[in-house]
Design a protein around this motif. Structure first.
Motif, PDB file in Angstrom:
ATOM      1  N   SER A 162       0.802  -1.219   0.000  1.00 28.59           N
ATOM      2  CA  SER A 162       0.000   0.000   0.000  1.00 28.59           C
ATOM      3  C   SER A 162       0.836   1.271   0.000  1.00 28.59           C
ATOM      4  CB  SER A 162      -0.970   0.010   1.185  1.00 28.59           C
ATOM      5  OG  SER A 162      -0.280  -0.166   2.409  1.00 28.59           O
ATOM      6  N   GLY A 163       2.109   1.181   0.395  1.00 32.29           N
ATOM      7  CA  GLY A 163       2.951   2.362   0.389  1.00 32.29           C
ATOM      8  C   GLY A 163       3.227   2.908  -1.002  1.00 32.29           C
ATOM      9  N   LEU A 164       3.095   2.044  -2.014  1.00 31.00           N
ATOM     10  CA  LEU A 164       3.316   2.495  -3.382  1.00 31.00           C
ATOM     11  C   LEU A 164       2.170   3.355  -3.890  1.00 31.00           C
ATOM     12  CD1 LEU A 164       4.831  -0.665  -5.102  1.00 31.00           C
ATOM     13  CD2 LEU A 164       5.936   1.548  -4.773  1.00 31.00           C
ATOM     14  N   CYS A 165       0.959   2.988  -3.532  1.00 29.34           N
ATOM     15  CA  CYS A 165      -0.213   3.756  -3.940  1.00 29.34           C
ATOM     16  C   CYS A 165      -1.427   3.148  -3.247  1.00 29.34           C
ATOM     17  CB  CYS A 165      -0.400   3.710  -5.454  1.00 29.34           C
ATOM     18  SG  CYS A 165      -1.822   4.657  -6.067  1.00 29.34           S
ATOM     19  N   CYS A 166      -2.107   3.940  -2.450  1.00 31.31           N
ATOM     20  CA  CYS A 166      -3.245   3.433  -1.691  1.00 31.31           C
ATOM     21  C   CYS A 166      -4.308   4.517  -1.565  1.00 31.31           C
ATOM     22  CB  CYS A 166      -2.793   2.978  -0.306  1.00 31.31           C
ATOM     23  SG  CYS A 166      -4.143   2.478   0.791  1.00 31.31           S
ATOM     24  N   PHE A 167      -5.480   4.238  -2.096  1.00 36.95           N
ATOM     25  CA  PHE A 167      -6.646   5.092  -1.904  1.00 36.95           C
ATOM     26  C   PHE A 167      -7.543   4.446  -0.858  1.00 36.95           C
ATOM     27  CE2 PHE A 167      -5.390   6.168  -6.225  1.00 36.95           C
ATOM     28  CZ  PHE A 167      -5.634   7.532  -6.315  1.00 36.95           C
ATOM     29  N   THR A 168      -8.080   5.256   0.045  1.00 39.14           N
ATOM     30  CA  THR A 168      -9.009   4.710   1.031  1.00 39.14           C
ATOM     31  C   THR A 168     -10.006   5.778   1.454  1.00 39.14           C
ATOM     32  OG1 THR A 168      -9.082   3.200   2.931  1.00 39.14           O
ATOM     33  CG2 THR A 168      -7.807   5.226   3.194  1.00 39.14           C
ATOM     34  N   ARG A 169     -11.123   5.342   2.021  1.00 39.80           N
ATOM     35  CA  ARG A 169     -12.152   6.277   2.474  1.00 39.80           C
ATOM     36  C   ARG A 169     -11.774   6.861   3.834  1.00 39.80           C
ATOM     37  NH1 ARG A 169     -15.006   6.981  -2.202  1.00 39.80           N
ATOM     38  NH2 ARG A 169     -15.528   4.943  -3.108  1.00 39.80           N
ATOM     39  N   PRO A 170     -12.078   8.124   4.062  1.00 41.89           N
ATOM     40  CA  PRO A 170     -11.788   8.729   5.362  1.00 41.89           C
ATOM     41  C   PRO A 170     -12.388   7.961   6.533  1.00 41.89           C
ATOM     42  CG  PRO A 170     -12.275  10.443   3.779  1.00 41.89           C
ATOM     43  CD  PRO A 170     -12.560   9.132   3.096  1.00 41.89           C
ATOM     44  N   LYS A 171     -13.568   7.369   6.346  1.00 45.51           N
ATOM     45  CA  LYS A 171     -14.197   6.652   7.463  1.00 45.51           C
ATOM     46  C   LYS A 171     -13.340   5.480   7.922  1.00 45.51           C
ATOM     47  CE  LYS A 171     -16.968   3.269   4.872  1.00 45.51           C
ATOM     48  NZ  LYS A 171     -18.299   2.663   4.693  1.00 45.51           N
ATOM     49  N   ILE A 172     -12.591   4.873   6.989  1.00 44.24           N
ATOM     50  CA  ILE A 172     -11.719   3.760   7.350  1.00 44.24           C
ATOM     51  C   ILE A 172     -10.579   4.254   8.238  1.00 44.24           C
ATOM     52  CG2 ILE A 172     -10.240   1.929   6.465  1.00 44.24           C
ATOM     53  CD1 ILE A 172     -13.251   1.614   5.825  1.00 44.24           C
ATOM     54  N   LEU A 173      -9.976   5.377   7.856  1.00 42.28           N
ATOM     55  CA  LEU A 173      -8.908   5.958   8.668  1.00 42.28           C
ATOM     56  C   LEU A 173      -9.425   6.380  10.032  1.00 42.28           C
ATOM     57  CD1 LEU A 173      -7.022   8.159   6.042  1.00 42.28           C
ATOM     58  CD2 LEU A 173      -6.490   5.830   6.780  1.00 42.28           C
ATOM     59  N   ASN A 174     -10.613   6.950  10.064  1.00 40.57           N
ATOM     60  CA  ASN A 174     -11.195   7.399  11.334  1.00 40.57           C
ATOM     61  C   ASN A 174     -11.517   6.234  12.268  1.00 40.57           C
ATOM     62  OD1 ASN A 174     -11.049  10.150  10.740  1.00 40.57           O
ATOM     63  ND2 ASN A 174     -13.011  10.125   9.665  1.00 40.57           N
ATOM     64  N   GLU A 175     -11.685   5.047  11.706  1.00 40.65           N
ATOM     65  CA  GLU A 175     -11.922   3.851  12.519  1.00 40.65           C
ATOM     66  C   GLU A 175     -10.607   3.214  12.974  1.00 40.65           C
ATOM     67  OE1 GLU A 175     -14.256   1.447   9.932  1.00 40.65           O
ATOM     68  OE2 GLU A 175     -16.105   2.606  10.240  1.00 40.65           O
ATOM     69  N   GLY A 176      -9.477   3.782  12.539  1.00 40.35           N
ATOM     70  CA  GLY A 176      -8.180   3.291  12.987  1.00 40.35           C
ATOM     71  C   GLY A 176      -7.517   2.294  12.060  1.00 40.35           C
ATOM     72  N   TYR A 177      -8.036   2.176  10.837  1.00 40.03           N
ATOM     73  CA  TYR A 177      -7.480   1.220   9.884  1.00 40.03           C
ATOM     74  C   TYR A 177      -6.952   1.935   8.645  1.00 40.03           C
ATOM     75  CZ  TYR A 177     -10.120  -2.032  12.793  1.00 40.03           C
ATOM     76  OH  TYR A 177     -10.622  -2.730  13.859  1.00 40.03           O
ATOM     77  N   ARG A 178      -6.108   1.244   7.909  1.00 34.95           N
ATOM     78  CA  ARG A 178      -5.606   1.780   6.647  1.00 34.95           C
ATOM     79  C   ARG A 178      -6.484   1.352   5.479  1.00 34.95           C
ATOM     80  NH1 ARG A 178       0.619   0.754   5.026  1.00 34.95           N
ATOM     81  NH2 ARG A 178       0.660   0.934   7.304  1.00 34.95           N
ATOM     82  N   LEU A 179      -6.991   0.105   5.542  1.00 35.48           N
ATOM     83  CA  LEU A 179      -7.770  -0.476   4.455  1.00 35.48           C
ATOM     84  C   LEU A 179      -9.110  -0.978   4.967  1.00 35.48           C
ATOM     85  CD1 LEU A 179      -4.921  -2.641   2.866  1.00 35.48           C
ATOM     86  CD2 LEU A 179      -5.632  -0.345   2.185  1.00 35.48           C
ATOM     87  N   GLY A 180     -10.118  -0.841   4.107  1.00 35.96           N
ATOM     88  CA  GLY A 180     -11.424  -1.378   4.438  1.00 35.96           C
ATOM     89  C   GLY A 180     -11.522  -2.854   4.085  1.00 35.96           C
ATOM     90  N   ASN A 181     -12.724  -3.391   4.184  1.00 42.23           N
ATOM     91  CA  ASN A 181     -12.963  -4.795   3.848  1.00 42.23           C
ATOM     92  C   ASN A 181     -13.362  -4.987   2.393  1.00 42.23           C
ATOM     93  OD1 ASN A 181     -12.469  -5.838   6.489  1.00 42.23           O
ATOM     94  ND2 ASN A 181     -14.491  -5.110   7.129  1.00 42.23           N
ATOM     95  N   LYS A 182     -13.983  -3.971   1.820  1.00 41.21           N
ATOM     96  CA  LYS A 182     -14.401  -4.035   0.415  1.00 41.21           C
ATOM     97  C   LYS A 182     -13.323  -3.330  -0.407  1.00 41.21           C
ATOM     98  CE  LYS A 182     -19.293  -3.969   1.657  1.00 41.21           C
ATOM     99  NZ  LYS A 182     -20.580  -3.233   1.531  1.00 41.21           N
ATOM    100  N   VAL A 183     -12.422  -4.128  -0.979  1.00 40.81           N
ATOM    101  CA  VAL A 183     -11.254  -3.552  -1.632  1.00 40.81           C
ATOM    102  C   VAL A 183     -11.169  -3.974  -3.092  1.00 40.81           C
ATOM    103  CG1 VAL A 183     -10.024  -3.608   0.573  1.00 40.81           C
ATOM    104  CG2 VAL A 183      -9.653  -5.443  -1.100  1.00 40.81           C
ATOM    105  N   SER A 184     -10.355  -3.239  -3.820  1.00 42.52           N
ATOM    106  CA  SER A 184     -10.040  -3.576  -5.203  1.00 42.52           C
ATOM    107  C   SER A 184      -8.535  -3.464  -5.374  1.00 42.52           C
ATOM    108  CB  SER A 184     -10.765  -2.617  -6.162  1.00 42.52           C
ATOM    109  OG  SER A 184     -10.493  -2.944  -7.508  1.00 42.52           O
ATOM    110  N   PHE A 185      -7.947  -4.399  -6.097  1.00 42.63           N
ATOM    111  CA  PHE A 185      -6.503  -4.429  -6.256  1.00 42.63           C
ATOM    112  C   PHE A 185      -6.028  -3.578  -7.432  1.00 42.63           C
ATOM    113  CE2 PHE A 185      -6.087  -9.007  -4.402  1.00 42.63           C
ATOM    114  CZ  PHE A 185      -6.227  -8.492  -3.126  1.00 42.63           C
ATOM    115  N   LEU A 186      -4.855  -2.966  -7.256  1.00 45.27           N
ATOM    116  CA  LEU A 186      -4.065  -2.441  -8.364  1.00 45.27           C
ATOM    117  C   LEU A 186      -2.901  -3.407  -8.513  1.00 45.27           C
ATOM    118  CD1 LEU A 186      -3.987   1.322  -7.291  1.00 45.27           C
ATOM    119  CD2 LEU A 186      -5.265   0.368  -9.218  1.00 45.27           C
ATOM    120  N   ILE A 187      -3.030  -4.373  -9.397  1.00 46.30           N
ATOM    121  CA  ILE A 187      -2.026  -5.425  -9.520  1.00 46.30           C
ATOM    122  C   ILE A 187      -0.815  -4.887 -10.270  1.00 46.30           C
ATOM    123  CG2 ILE A 187      -1.534  -7.727 -10.410  1.00 46.30           C
ATOM    124  CD1 ILE A 187      -4.486  -8.399 -10.088  1.00 46.30           C
TER     125      ILE A 187
END
Length: 243
Positions: free
Chosen positions: A176-201
């Motif tokens: 995720s350090g290379l490129c990671c998009f996430t919703r603010p609500k996920i960060l506010n809950e104390g996480y970097r990534l949510g459960n519903k994700v999509s990969f950038l392979i």
């Protein structure tokens, strides 16, 4: 969509002192993720979140990217990235009096990136069901863990049969350090990534490096020479902006 890009860069690096302003291709290391974002042309607010004046000064050579500062209590060896991102988001929402729809996280130390990841990631985040999208590395290797009984155990039972690579289900290593998009609500809950994700392979950058020591910095230099030699697109941004 209102986007905030956060590049954390604390001053107290140990393995390579002042690594975030270490010289790479004539520029301080912090310049390269900034230039990567600027090159994309995506409309966003960019924050270099740092506690170091030298880092802030270097970032400001490219624009006003340090409007809020990272306090010392968030700059410890034990401070997690998740805590850092959450606090940076809070400060920037107060500073700009805005609620962001999406947060883009990039490290300063992983520098070989595909520019298309930004546009691909943004497109994936336009799907309101996706909570996070991030770079992953594909591997067909077998993996083991030490279980609670302190015994080696395969991650998947199917790995008992090694088989042919073409017949195996791949594993995906989060980068995720290379490129990671996430919703603010996920960060506010104390996480970097949510459960519903999509990969950038990652199918374009065959070799990378995470710079935390002088050896890592030297390796990055050798990799860049290799990419230039084979005329790989990974060298393009360095050739365009090197001093």
């Amino acid at each position: 969509m209102k986007i905030l890009c956060i590049i954390p860069a604390r001053a107290g690096s140990k393995g390579l002192p002042n690594k975030n302003v270490a010289n790479f291709q004539g520029r301080p290391l912090i310049h390269w993720p900034i230039l990567y974002v600027l090159e994309s042309g995506i409309d966003l607010d960019l924050l270099v979140y740092t506690d170091g004046k030298e880092i802030a000064d270097a970032a400001e050579e490219l624009g006003e990217f340090t409007p809020v500062s990272r306090c010392q209590s968030l700059s410890l060896d034990t401070t997690t990235t998740e805590v850092t991102l959450r606090r940076a988001l809070e400060q920037m929402e107060i500073y700009h009096n805005v609620k962001y729809d999406c947060v883009l996280f990039l490290t300063c130390t992983e520098i070989f990136r595909d520019l298309d990841w930004l546009n691909q990631g943004l497109q994936k985040m336009l799907d309101n069901e996706v909570e996070s999208t991030f770079v992953v590395e594909t591997t067909y290797k077998n993996f083991w863990i030490i279980n609670k009984s302190n015994e080696p155990k395969r991650i998947r039972d199917e790995m008992k049969v090694h088989g042919n690579r073409q017949e195996k289900r791949p594993m995906f290593q989060e980068n995720s350090g290379l490129c990671c998009f996430t919703r603010p609500k996920i960060l506010n809950e104390g996480y970097r990534l949510g459960n519903k994700v999509s990969f950038l392979i990652n199918e374009t950058i065959p070799f990378n490096v995470d710079i935390h020591s002088q050896k890592d910095l030297d390796l990055a230099d050798h990799l860049l020479k290799f990419y230039r030699q084979i005329k790989h697109p990974a060298s393009a941004i360095f050739d365009k902006y090197r001093k």
